[in-house]
Design a protein around this motif. Structure first.
Motif, short mmCIF file in Angstrom:
data_model
loop_
_atom_site.label_atom_id
_atom_site.label_comp_id
_atom_site.label_asym_id
_atom_site.label_seq_id
_atom_site.Cartn_x
_atom_site.Cartn_y
_atom_site.Cartn_z
N LYS A 272 47.88 -8.59 -20.60
CA LYS A 272 47.44 -8.39 -19.22
C LYS A 272 48.62 -7.99 -18.35
O LYS A 272 49.67 -8.62 -18.37
CB LYS A 272 46.81 -9.67 -18.68
N GLN A 273 48.44 -6.90 -17.59
CA GLN A 273 49.51 -6.43 -16.73
C GLN A 273 49.78 -7.43 -15.62
O GLN A 273 48.86 -7.93 -14.97
CB GLN A 273 49.19 -5.07 -16.13
N MET A 274 51.05 -7.72 -15.38
CA MET A 274 51.45 -8.67 -14.35
C MET A 274 51.63 -7.93 -13.04
O MET A 274 52.68 -7.34 -12.76
CB MET A 274 52.75 -9.37 -14.77
N LEU A 275 50.57 -7.91 -12.22
CA LEU A 275 50.64 -7.27 -10.92
C LEU A 275 51.66 -8.01 -10.05
O LEU A 275 51.78 -9.22 -10.10
CB LEU A 275 49.27 -7.29 -10.25
N GLY A 276 52.38 -7.27 -9.25
CA GLY A 276 53.43 -7.86 -8.43
C GLY A 276 54.78 -7.84 -9.12
O GLY A 276 55.81 -7.98 -8.47
N LYS A 277 54.77 -7.67 -10.46
CA LYS A 277 56.01 -7.56 -11.21
C LYS A 277 56.12 -6.21 -11.91
O LYS A 277 57.11 -5.94 -12.58
CB LYS A 277 56.12 -8.69 -12.22
N SER A 278 55.07 -5.40 -11.78
CA SER A 278 55.07 -4.05 -12.32
C SER A 278 55.01 -3.08 -11.14
O SER A 278 54.43 -3.39 -10.10
CB SER A 278 53.86 -3.83 -13.24
N GLY A 279 55.59 -1.91 -11.32
CA GLY A 279 55.56 -0.93 -10.24
C GLY A 279 56.68 0.07 -10.38
O GLY A 279 57.28 0.23 -11.45
N VAL A 280 56.99 0.74 -9.28
CA VAL A 280 58.04 1.77 -9.29
C VAL A 280 58.97 1.55 -8.12
O VAL A 280 58.55 1.15 -7.02
CB VAL A 280 57.43 3.19 -9.25
N GLN A 281 60.25 1.80 -8.35
CA GLN A 281 61.26 1.76 -7.30
C GLN A 281 61.93 3.12 -7.24
O GLN A 281 62.30 3.67 -8.28
CB GLN A 281 62.30 0.68 -7.57
N THR A 282 62.08 3.67 -6.05
CA THR A 282 62.83 4.91 -5.87
C THR A 282 64.14 4.61 -5.17
O THR A 282 64.23 3.68 -4.37
CB THR A 282 62.03 5.95 -5.06
N TYR A 283 65.17 5.41 -5.50
CA TYR A 283 66.50 5.18 -4.98
C TYR A 283 67.01 6.43 -4.26
O TYR A 283 66.87 7.55 -4.78
CB TYR A 283 67.47 4.83 -6.11
N GLU A 284 67.59 6.22 -3.10
CA GLU A 284 68.27 7.29 -2.37
C GLU A 284 69.66 6.76 -2.06
O GLU A 284 69.81 5.78 -1.32
CB GLU A 284 67.50 7.65 -1.11
N VAL A 285 70.67 7.40 -2.64
CA VAL A 285 72.03 6.86 -2.55
C VAL A 285 73.01 7.93 -2.10
O VAL A 285 72.80 9.12 -2.32
CB VAL A 285 72.48 6.28 -3.91
N GLY A 286 74.09 7.49 -1.49
CA GLY A 286 75.14 8.42 -1.09
C GLY A 286 75.95 7.88 0.07
O GLY A 286 75.70 6.80 0.59
N TRP A 287 76.95 8.65 0.46
CA TRP A 287 77.82 8.26 1.58
C TRP A 287 77.14 8.55 2.91
O TRP A 287 76.41 9.53 3.05
CB TRP A 287 79.13 9.03 1.51
N THR A 288 77.41 7.70 3.89
CA THR A 288 76.89 7.90 5.23
C THR A 288 77.89 7.36 6.24
O THR A 288 78.66 6.43 5.95
CB THR A 288 75.53 7.20 5.44
N ASN A 289 77.88 7.93 7.44
CA ASN A 289 78.67 7.41 8.56
C ASN A 289 77.81 6.62 9.53
O ASN A 289 78.32 6.03 10.48
CB ASN A 289 79.37 8.56 9.30
N ASP A 290 76.49 6.61 9.30
CA ASP A 290 75.59 5.85 10.16
C ASP A 290 75.79 4.36 9.94
O ASP A 290 75.87 3.89 8.80
CB ASP A 290 74.13 6.21 9.86
N LYS A 291 75.86 3.61 11.03
CA LYS A 291 76.07 2.17 10.94
C LYS A 291 74.83 1.47 10.39
O LYS A 291 73.72 1.98 10.53
CB LYS A 291 76.43 1.60 12.32
N PRO A 292 74.99 0.32 9.75
CA PRO A 292 73.84 -0.43 9.24
C PRO A 292 72.82 -0.70 10.34
O PRO A 292 73.17 -1.09 11.46
CB PRO A 292 74.47 -1.73 8.73
N ALA A 293 71.55 -0.46 10.03
CA ALA A 293 70.47 -0.64 10.99
C ALA A 293 69.20 -0.99 10.24
O ALA A 293 69.10 -0.78 9.02
CB ALA A 293 70.27 0.63 11.83
#
Length: 298
Positions: A272-293
């Motif tokens: 049985k598939q464990m909903l809430g523990k299965s899914g997809v994650q996408t990543y967007e990574v890189g350098w930025t000068n924007d401050k944490p927000a």
């Protein structure tokens, strides 16, 4: 020299096809890792339909080793056309609430307010496996795939030795073989971390991608697109040895930049598939000068 850049909200995403002039020089004030998580809520709501939940988690890492964390719920929506029909039949509610295990669970179609905080109580630096390292140490990682594999394998072996010994304090019957059977998977996971989590030089990412591709048990599933429409090479990790559950994970990598684009998780227990523990994650990574927000709603 040819560059392929994608710039959004001040973030220069991975997509550079040539190495920077100096591997030691940061290309911005922060290395930013934005992870969007999409999964099916584990419990049906209303008349029995399921919802898809989305949330975004963002990390900012400064070259000095300071870090910030941002988080925001992006809202829930019916998971499938069938669920949407049931939701409409229920009057198209925009909020849901129920109690489970003494907790009040609240869901909404509207994004949450979100938050952003600076990390406290942890060593300054970049997490690499079980240790923290400096920015300069990241720049000095091996760029040769063979050398890098030896280093990652040695780190995994040391971790297995420690984990197996520690496990005996609570489970005297545990064996080192319980970890060794998944050794190749652990090495592959170490390589994947170098594809996105920290600002390593491009040649290090390329070496890590070669380690990942050539690790025993890793399967090339061919080209695919992630939920953001980005194309990459999809690689499946070895399935861990576990009697009670089956965990399948695949990773989509931009082969040109050796950067992680997405992770797919399928966890089943007793078939049985464990909903809430299965899914997809996408990543967007890189350098930025924007401050944490606070991460934006989308």
């Amino acid at each position: 020299m040819r560059f392929t850049l994608a710039v959004t909200a001040g973030l220069v995403f991975a997509g550079v096809t040539a190495a920077p002039a100096s591997a030691d020089a940061p290309e911005g004030a922060y290395w930013r890792v934005e992870t969007t998580i999409t999964m099916t809520h584990p419990r049906p709501v209303g008349s029995g339909y399921h919802l898809t939940q989305r949330r975004v988690s963002t990390e900012w890492l400064s070259p000095e080793g300071r870090s910030w964390h941002g988080f925001r719920e992006l809202g829930a929506r019916p998971a499938t056309p069938k669920d949407e029909a049931a939701w409409r039949a229920d009057g198209s509610p925009t909020t849901w609430a129920y109690r489970t295990e003494g907790m009040k669970i609240r869901l909404s179609t509207e994004p949450g307010k979100g938050s952003v905080t600076q990390a406290e109580g942890q060593p300054a630096g970049f997490r690499l496996g079980e240790k923290y390292v400096t920015y300069q140490q990241l720049q000095s990682l091996p760029t040769d795939a063979g050398v890098l594999r030896k280093q990652l394998s040695a780190e995994v072996d040391a971790w297995i030795d420690e984990a197996a010994e520690e496990a005996k304090t609570t489970s005297p019957n545990s064996r080192k073989d319980d970890w060794l059977v998944n050794r190749d998977r652990y090495v592959a996971q170490r390589a994947i971390e170098l594809l996105y989590a920290n600002p390593v030089p491009e040649k290090v990412r390329a070496a890590a991608y070669q380690v990942l591709k050539t690790t025993k048990g890793v399967v090339d599933l061919g080209r695919a697109k992630d939920p953001l429409g980005r194309s990459g090479r999809k690689l499946a990790l070895p399935v861990p040895s576990n009697r009670d559950s089956v965990l399948k994970q695949a990773f989509l990598v931009d082969a040109k930049t050796s950067t992680l684009l997405a992770m797919y998780t399928d966890l089943k227990d007793g078939g049985k598939q464990m909903l809430g523990k299965s899914g997809v994650q996408t990543y967007e990574v890189g350098w930025t000068n924007d401050k944490p927000a606070v991460p934006g709603a989308r």
